[in-house]
Scaffold this motif. Structure first.
Motif, short mmCIF file in Angstrom:
data_model
loop_
_atom_site.label_atom_id
_atom_site.label_comp_id
_atom_site.label_asym_id
_atom_site.label_seq_id
_atom_site.Cartn_x
_atom_site.Cartn_y
_atom_site.Cartn_z
N GLY A 91 0.82 -1.21 0.00
CA GLY A 91 0.00 0.00 0.00
C GLY A 91 0.85 1.25 0.00
O GLY A 91 0.60 2.20 -0.76
N VAL A 92 1.87 1.27 0.84
CA VAL A 92 2.78 2.42 0.92
C VAL A 92 3.43 2.69 -0.44
O VAL A 92 3.50 3.84 -0.91
N MET A 93 3.89 1.61 -1.08
CA MET A 93 4.61 1.77 -2.35
C MET A 93 3.69 2.23 -3.47
O MET A 93 4.10 3.02 -4.32
N HIS A 94 2.45 1.79 -3.46
CA HIS A 94 1.49 2.27 -4.46
C HIS A 94 1.04 3.70 -4.15
O HIS A 94 0.78 4.47 -5.07
N GLU A 95 0.99 4.04 -2.89
CA GLU A 95 0.61 5.41 -2.52
C GLU A 95 1.71 6.40 -2.93
O GLU A 95 1.43 7.49 -3.42
N LYS A 96 2.97 6.00 -2.73
CA LYS A 96 4.10 6.90 -3.01
C LYS A 96 4.64 6.77 -4.42
O LYS A 96 5.46 7.59 -4.86
N LYS A 121 2.18 5.64 -9.25
CA LYS A 121 1.39 6.05 -8.08
C LYS A 121 -0.09 5.77 -8.34
O LYS A 121 -0.63 6.12 -9.38
N ASN A 122 -0.72 5.09 -7.35
CA ASN A 122 -2.10 4.69 -7.54
C ASN A 122 -2.81 4.67 -6.18
O ASN A 122 -2.82 3.66 -5.48
N PRO A 123 -3.40 5.80 -5.78
CA PRO A 123 -4.07 5.89 -4.47
C PRO A 123 -5.18 4.86 -4.27
O PRO A 123 -5.37 4.35 -3.17
N ALA A 124 -5.88 4.54 -5.33
CA ALA A 124 -6.98 3.58 -5.20
C ALA A 124 -6.45 2.19 -4.87
O ALA A 124 -7.01 1.48 -4.02
N ARG A 125 -5.37 1.78 -5.54
CA ARG A 125 -4.77 0.48 -5.23
C ARG A 125 -4.16 0.50 -3.84
O ARG A 125 -4.22 -0.50 -3.11
#
Length: 242
Positions: free
Chosen positions: A178-183, A189-193
């Motif tokens: 989650g952290v890596m997809h958020e950042k 970058k994919n906030p939804a994922r």
């Protein structure tokens, strides 16, 4: 090692005599009895007695007992700290294919405890352990590539190892994805994922993930803004951290 004394102590500690006697001749039972003493499971916690049962089992080729006995010598819990003896048993265990022994040898190589500090050797041990699906070794590799502790930072490799650990329901691995997809680390970058990973990690009772959901619901990042759900996850985070 006086088996008569070991048997007498076992019975005196409230373990059924038939269980104690069976463990004297059965390495699997001896291992589990050692584990009971080490963990204090229905007997008074006693690492010295645990080491005696582990030794009985280890001498008969039980690799899990070899690993636990080696770990006791390395840590000095219940026995005098002795890296040479610890390494002897850990090496016997890893030769028998025990992934935890491989992980422990990796930790020793990483820290330089009892052996020369060697980052490359540590990675080698972690990979060998992870190759046997040891989730802790998968996490060590994920963290190593994410943080650049014993190797260069390589987010793409970190994701691979975190995904393998996440497949085994490791909550922190799911959170790190989650952290890596958020950042946008190693992936777009994919906030939804990221929200999806945090939701899954929170479902595995990982408090940091719950706190991420608090903020995402409060602000509306990666999910529709919802103050009520933000408060729900805040309460769960507080409960998990008690």
């Amino acid at each position: 090692m006086d088996t008569a004394v070991i048997l007498k102590d076992c019975v005196a500690d409230g373990v059924a005599e038939k269980v104690c006697k069976k463990a004297l001749n059965n390495p699997e039972e001896a291992y589990y009895l050692g584990l009971r003493y080490e963990q204090g499971d229905n007997v008074k916690k006693d690492e010295l007695k645990a080491s005696s049962w582990y030794l009985l089992a280890a001498k008969k080729g039980n690799h899990r007992a070899e690993t636990n006995l080696g770990a006791l010598f390395v840590s000095g819990k219940g026995v005098s700290q002795d890296y040479a003896r610890g390494l002897f048993w850990l090496n016997r265990a890893q030769e028998g294919g025990d992934s935890v022994a491989m992980l422990d040898l990796g930790l020793l190589s990483e820290t330089g405890a009892g052996v020369p500090q060697d980052a490359a050797k540590a990675l080698e041990w972690y990979r060998k352990s992870a190759g046997l699906n040891n989730v802790d070794a998968e996490m060590k590799l994920g963290d190593a590539y994410y943080n650049g502790t014993i190797t260069d930072v390589h987010y793409e490799y970190a994701i691979i190892w975190y995904e393998l650990a996440a497949a085994q329901q490791n909550a922190r691995a799911v959170y790190m994805l989650g952290v890596m997809h958020e950042k946008g680390q190693g992936v777009k970058k994919n906030p939804a994922r990221a929200f999806g990973y945090y939701q899954k990690a929170a479902g595995l009772d990982y408090p940091d993930a719950c706190e991420k959901l608090v903020e995402m619901y409060r602000i509306g990042t990666g999910v529709r803004k919802n103050i009520r759900l933000s408060e729900t996850w805040r309460q769960k985070a507080l409960e998990l951290k008690k």
